[in-house]
Design a protein around this motif. Structure first.
Motif, PDB file in Angstrom:
ATOM      1  N   PRO A  73      -7.080   1.490   8.447  1.00 10.74           N
ATOM      2  CA  PRO A  73      -6.245   2.404   9.058  1.00 10.74           C
ATOM      3  C   PRO A  73      -5.353   3.280   8.316  1.00 10.74           C
ATOM      4  O   PRO A  73      -4.944   4.415   8.532  1.00 10.74           O
ATOM      5  N   GLU A  74      -4.978   2.609   7.002  1.00  8.39           N
ATOM      6  CA  GLU A  74      -4.080   3.497   6.218  1.00  8.39           C
ATOM      7  C   GLU A  74      -4.523   4.413   5.194  1.00  8.39           C
ATOM      8  O   GLU A  74      -3.869   4.939   4.432  1.00  8.39           O
ATOM      9  N   ASP A  75      -5.920   4.591   5.260  1.00  2.00           N
ATOM     10  CA  ASP A  75      -6.672   5.282   4.085  1.00  2.00           C
ATOM     11  C   ASP A  75      -6.674   6.644   4.592  1.00  2.00           C
ATOM     12  O   ASP A  75      -7.041   7.031   5.691  1.00  2.00           O
ATOM     13  N   GLU A  76      -6.768   7.668   3.516  1.00  2.00           N
ATOM     14  CA  GLU A  76      -7.159   9.056   3.724  1.00  2.00           C
ATOM     15  C   GLU A  76      -8.725   9.259   3.947  1.00  2.00           C
ATOM     16  O   GLU A  76      -9.348   8.150   3.482  1.00  2.00           O
ATOM     17  N   ILE A  77      -8.968  10.286   4.819  1.00  2.00           N
ATOM     18  CA  ILE A  77     -10.502  10.437   5.125  1.00  2.00           C
ATOM     19  C   ILE A  77     -10.606  11.861   4.995  1.00  2.00           C
ATOM     20  O   ILE A  77      -9.877  12.909   5.419  1.00  2.00           O
ATOM     21  N   LEU A  78     -11.505  12.260   4.007  1.00  2.00           N
ATOM     22  CA  LEU A  78     -12.099  13.623   3.600  1.00  2.00           C
ATOM     23  C   LEU A  78     -13.424  14.019   4.165  1.00  2.00           C
ATOM     24  O   LEU A  78     -14.207  13.085   3.723  1.00  2.00           O
ATOM     25  N   GLU A  86      -4.788  12.310   6.576  1.00  2.00           N
ATOM     26  CA  GLU A  86      -3.847  11.623   5.609  1.00  2.00           C
ATOM     27  C   GLU A  86      -3.753  10.313   5.378  1.00  2.00           C
ATOM     28  O   GLU A  86      -3.799   9.568   6.837  1.00  2.00           O
ATOM     29  N   GLY A  87      -3.501   9.594   4.429  1.00  2.00           N
ATOM     30  CA  GLY A  87      -3.387   8.334   4.494  1.00  2.00           C
ATOM     31  C   GLY A  87      -2.243   7.771   3.925  1.00  2.00           C
ATOM     32  O   GLY A  87      -1.437   8.739   3.526  1.00  2.00           O
ATOM     33  N   THR A  88      -1.837   6.559   3.719  1.00  2.00           N
ATOM     34  CA  THR A  88      -0.488   6.042   3.153  1.00  2.00           C
ATOM     35  C   THR A  88      -0.623   5.193   2.037  1.00  2.00           C
ATOM     36  O   THR A  88       0.340   4.457   1.725  1.00  2.00           O
ATOM     37  N   ASN A  89      -1.889   5.185   1.463  1.00  2.00           N
ATOM     38  CA  ASN A  89      -2.095   4.313   0.217  1.00  2.00           C
ATOM     39  C   ASN A  89      -2.847   5.002  -0.746  1.00  2.00           C
ATOM     40  O   ASN A  89      -2.968   6.265  -0.734  1.00  2.00           O
ATOM     41  N   SER A  90      -3.626   4.319  -1.753  1.00  2.00           N
ATOM     42  CA  SER A  90      -4.022   4.824  -2.749  1.00  2.00           C
ATOM     43  C   SER A  90      -5.740   5.042  -2.546  1.00  2.00           C
ATOM     44  O   SER A  90      -6.606   5.306  -3.378  1.00  2.00           O
ATOM     45  N   TYR A  91      -6.144   4.613  -1.307  1.00  2.00           N
ATOM     46  CA  TYR A  91      -7.598   4.773  -0.920  1.00  2.00           C
ATOM     47  C   TYR A  91      -8.079   6.107  -0.247  1.00  2.00           C
ATOM     48  O   TYR A  91      -6.966   6.518   0.637  1.00  2.00           O
ATOM     49  N   SER A  92      -9.128   6.537  -0.436  1.00  2.00           N
ATOM     50  CA  SER A  92      -9.646   7.737   0.196  1.00  2.00           C
ATOM     51  C   SER A  92     -11.261   7.475   0.442  1.00  2.00           C
ATOM     52  O   SER A  92     -11.759   6.953  -0.424  1.00  2.00           O
ATOM     53  N   TRP A  93     -11.685   8.320   1.615  1.00  2.00           N
ATOM     54  CA  TRP A  93     -13.027   8.117   1.922  1.00  2.00           C
ATOM     55  C   TRP A  93     -13.599   9.487   1.957  1.00  2.00           C
ATOM     56  O   TRP A  93     -12.825  10.277   2.430  1.00  2.00           O
ATOM     57  N   VAL A  94     -14.701   9.767   1.338  1.00  2.00           N
ATOM     58  CA  VAL A  94     -15.162  11.119   1.368  1.00  2.00           C
ATOM     59  C   VAL A  94     -16.463  10.750   1.860  1.00  2.00           C
ATOM     60  O   VAL A  94     -17.303   9.979   1.746  1.00  2.00           O
TER      61      VAL A  94
END
Length: 191
Positions: A73-78, A86-94
């Motif tokens: 739940p804290e991850d960014e999603i693109l 937007e996320g609140t940590n250093s992880y993103s999903w593309v």
């Protein structure tokens, strides 16, 4: 393994969990994509590098996002089709729910679902999933490739002149820089 320290236990845990996540996603979107494949899905034009989108693109991206939000739940999603989350940590999903929508829409199995995990702005894991052929490939930084397809053994030291180049369409290389790159590579490879 360059650029990222594996002292982050959470990153190592995520890399280990990645194959199970991909399996979970394929169980949800695989049947949707199989049913929708070559069904004459109605495509709408969009103003982007990929000129069309189908309702299934949107539905699959929503399913992917729901799973990712539930598990991380804290991850960014693109995503390609929906606005960034937007996320609140250093992880993103593309996410690209249907890479190759034109092939998908016209009944050619030259499409795939793509998912990448990015940590501190560097890709660390990726998944390619082709549901019609039931093929998938999972790559994770520092780990062995996982493939659902019996792989051929390719020497790591193969020369460019003995290589094969393949593209959905050379039109992908439409800017002068990319076009020049593509044509130079075509002259250097075997096929």
């Amino acid at each position: 393994m360059t650029g990222i320290s594996f002292t982050d236990d959470n990153l190592e845990k995520r890399l280990d969990e990645f194959p199970a996540l991909c399996s979970k996603i394929s169980e949800k979107i695989g049947p949707l994509l199989k049913r929708g494949f070559s069904s004459g899905a109605i495509a709408q034009r969009k103003d982007a590098a990929s000129p069309i989108v189908t309702e299934l693109d949107l539905k699959c991206e929503k399913v992917l996002r729901e799973i990712l939000i539930q598990d991380y739940p804290e991850d960014e999603i693109l995503g390609e089709e929906l606005p960034a989350r937007e996320g609140t940590n250093s992880y993103s999903w593309v996410i690209d729910p249907i890479d190759g929508t034109i092939g998908f829409q016209t009944g050619k199995p030259m499409f795939a679902t793509l998912l990448a995990l990015v940590y501190q702005e560097k890709p660390v894991a990726g998944w390619i999933y082709q549901p019609v052929l039931e093929h998938s490939w999972i790559g994770r930084q520092g780990k062995e490739l996982i493939s659902s397809v019996e792989s051929k053994s390719f020497p790591r030291d193969i020369s460019l002149k003995d290589s094969v180049i393949s593209s959905t369409t050379p039109a992908m290389f439409s800017t002068p820089l990319y076009e020049s790159f593509f044509h130079r590579r075509c002259e250097e490879v075997w096929i």
